[in-house]
Design a protein around this motif. Structure first.
Motif, PDB file in Angstrom:
ATOM      1  N   SER A 140       0.834  -1.214   0.000  1.00 57.88           N
ATOM      2  CA  SER A 140       0.000   0.000   0.000  1.00 57.88           C
ATOM      3  C   SER A 140       0.865   1.259   0.000  1.00 57.88           C
ATOM      4  O   SER A 140       0.484   2.286  -0.576  1.00 57.88           O
ATOM      5  CB  SER A 140      -0.962  -0.001   1.190  1.00 57.88           C
ATOM      6  OG  SER A 140      -0.292   0.096   2.422  1.00 57.88           O
ATOM      7  N   ARG A 141       2.056   1.179   0.603  1.00 58.06           N
ATOM      8  CA  ARG A 141       2.955   2.341   0.564  1.00 58.06           C
ATOM      9  C   ARG A 141       3.516   2.552  -0.839  1.00 58.06           C
ATOM     10  O   ARG A 141       3.740   3.684  -1.260  1.00 58.06           O
ATOM     11  CB  ARG A 141       4.065   2.170   1.596  1.00 58.06           C
ATOM     12  CG  ARG A 141       3.542   2.374   3.012  1.00 58.06           C
ATOM     13  CD  ARG A 141       4.615   2.299   4.073  1.00 58.06           C
ATOM     14  NE  ARG A 141       4.070   2.730   5.351  1.00 58.06           N
ATOM     15  CZ  ARG A 141       4.708   2.630   6.508  1.00 58.06           C
ATOM     16  NH1 ARG A 141       5.941   2.124   6.549  1.00 58.06           N
ATOM     17  NH2 ARG A 141       4.125   3.036   7.626  1.00 58.06           N
ATOM     18  N   VAL A 142       3.736   1.462  -1.570  1.00 57.43           N
ATOM     19  CA  VAL A 142       4.122   1.605  -2.976  1.00 57.43           C
ATOM     20  C   VAL A 142       3.005   2.317  -3.742  1.00 57.43           C
ATOM     21  O   VAL A 142       3.263   3.215  -4.556  1.00 57.43           O
ATOM     22  CB  VAL A 142       4.429   0.228  -3.602  1.00 57.43           C
ATOM     23  CG1 VAL A 142       4.571   0.341  -5.118  1.00 57.43           C
ATOM     24  CG2 VAL A 142       5.701  -0.355  -2.996  1.00 57.43           C
ATOM     25  N   ASN A 143       1.761   1.935  -3.479  1.00 58.89           N
ATOM     26  CA  ASN A 143       0.630   2.618  -4.111  1.00 58.89           C
ATOM     27  C   ASN A 143       0.589   4.091  -3.740  1.00 58.89           C
ATOM     28  O   ASN A 143       0.392   4.959  -4.602  1.00 58.89           O
ATOM     29  CB  ASN A 143      -0.685   1.960  -3.694  1.00 58.89           C
ATOM     30  CG  ASN A 143      -1.226   1.009  -4.741  1.00 58.89           C
ATOM     31  OD1 ASN A 143      -1.238   1.319  -5.925  1.00 58.89           O
ATOM     32  ND2 ASN A 143      -1.657  -0.153  -4.301  1.00 58.89           N
ATOM     33  N   ASP A 144       0.751   4.383  -2.448  1.00 60.35           N
ATOM     34  CA  ASP A 144       0.753   5.780  -1.995  1.00 60.35           C
ATOM     35  C   ASP A 144       1.801   6.597  -2.748  1.00 60.35           C
ATOM     36  O   ASP A 144       1.525   7.686  -3.259  1.00 60.35           O
ATOM     37  CB  ASP A 144       1.051   5.863  -0.492  1.00 60.35           C
ATOM     38  CG  ASP A 144      -0.160   5.583   0.383  1.00 60.35           C
ATOM     39  OD1 ASP A 144      -1.291   5.688  -0.113  1.00 60.35           O
ATOM     40  OD2 ASP A 144       0.035   5.253   1.566  1.00 60.35           O
TER      41      ASP A 144
END
Length: 296
Positions: free
Chosen positions: A146-150
């Motif tokens: 999810s941090r990659v997405n962010d």
């Protein structure tokens, strides 16, 4: 079933493939004898309102032409109703279509399959995940993914998948395991250090990354994949195996099955079907038979 159906289109899906796919899909459905009405919203909110109006008006089926983002939006319109959902998957991810065994990036072929399935009443119920009032069909991601997405969503260059590859490299350099508090089916709270926690109704996200390879969207349970506390080197070895689903054999990876999962962690976002849900904590519940889908 009425022969009037609704084509729900995201013209921007797959860098313009949605707009190009709408015409052959509509032609194939009309040639099969269906009356096709097309819904294209000015934005996501307008599109969802129009899709919900079509469902409330008694459309025979809602056919989503786009990627996982539009499929996610379509789920919000049809979940909990008796209106079946069909998919003409032409986005960059298409993981819900993959989970259902449907064609990818073949709009005419997908539309013909939908038409044949509707005529033959090949419609089945599948489970969905529910977080608050948001439904999801594939995977809820939190942690490293999810941090990659962010990070990828904040970037303006490069475009396409390269943006997220670059975001992944940047997150690898900065990432530290996250202290999670996880509860399965209302049991005891488990406190763990983990790299990511993925809650799978379907098996894959990110365009075929089989993070929850054993997930079955018709068994009433989530598969929850937890990648534990590991070094960057270990993560680099484990993560490529996600495409084959063999990462679950690594000692740092655990899989749990549950109908309800509560996840809490500081400063971590959650994404489902590739769409941002917001910050943890959250509770995801598997709802059996929540949506009817047109299938092979």
């Amino acid at each position: 079933m009425t022969s009037e159906i609704t084509l729900f289109v995201n013209p921007a899906a797959g860098r313009g493939r949605g707009a190009h796919a709408a015409r052959p899909a509509a032609c194939a459905l009309r040639a099969a004898g269906f009356t096709v009405h097309t819904v294209v919203g000015a934005d996501a909110g307008d599109a969802l309102a129009r899709a919900r109006a079509a469902v409330a008006g008694g459309t025979g089926a809602l056919i989503a032409v786009g990627g996982d983002g539009l499929a996610h939006l379509a789920l919000q319109a049809v979940a909990g109703t008796r209106t079946p959902l069909g998919l003409v998957a032409v986005g960059t991810g298409n993981d819900l279509a993959r989970a259902l065994g449907l064609p990818v990036r073949d709009p005419a072929g997908a539309a013909l399959l939908v038409a044949d399935a509707l005529k033959g009443a090949r419609i089945r119920d599948i489970d969905l995940g529910l977080v608050g009032d948001r439904w999801f069909g594939t995977v809820l991601a939190s942690g490293f993914d999810s941090r990659v997405n962010d990070r990828g969503n904040r970037m303006r260059w490069p475009t396409g998948r390269a943006r997220y590859d670059l975001a992944m490299l940047a997150e690898l350099a900065a990432f530290r395991p996250v202290p999670y508090r996880i509860t399965f089916d209302g049991g005891d709270v488990r406190e763990i250090e983990a790299t990511l926690v993925a809650v799978g109704n379907g098996s894959s996200y990110g365009g075929g990354m089989r993070i929850c390879p054993g997930a079955d969207p018709a068994d009433g349970l989530f598969d929850v994949t937890i990648v534990g506390d590991c070094s960057r080197r270990t993560l680099l070895r484990v993560f490529p195996k996600v495409y084959r689903g063999t990462h679950v054999d690594h000692p740092v990876v655990g899989v749990h099955r549950a109908a309800e999962v509560r996840i809490a962690a500081a400063d971590v976002s959650a994404y489902a079907d590739g769409e941002r849900l917001g910050r943890l904590p959250l509770t995801a519940r598997c709802v059996p038979g929540a949506v009817r889908v047109v299938g092979p």
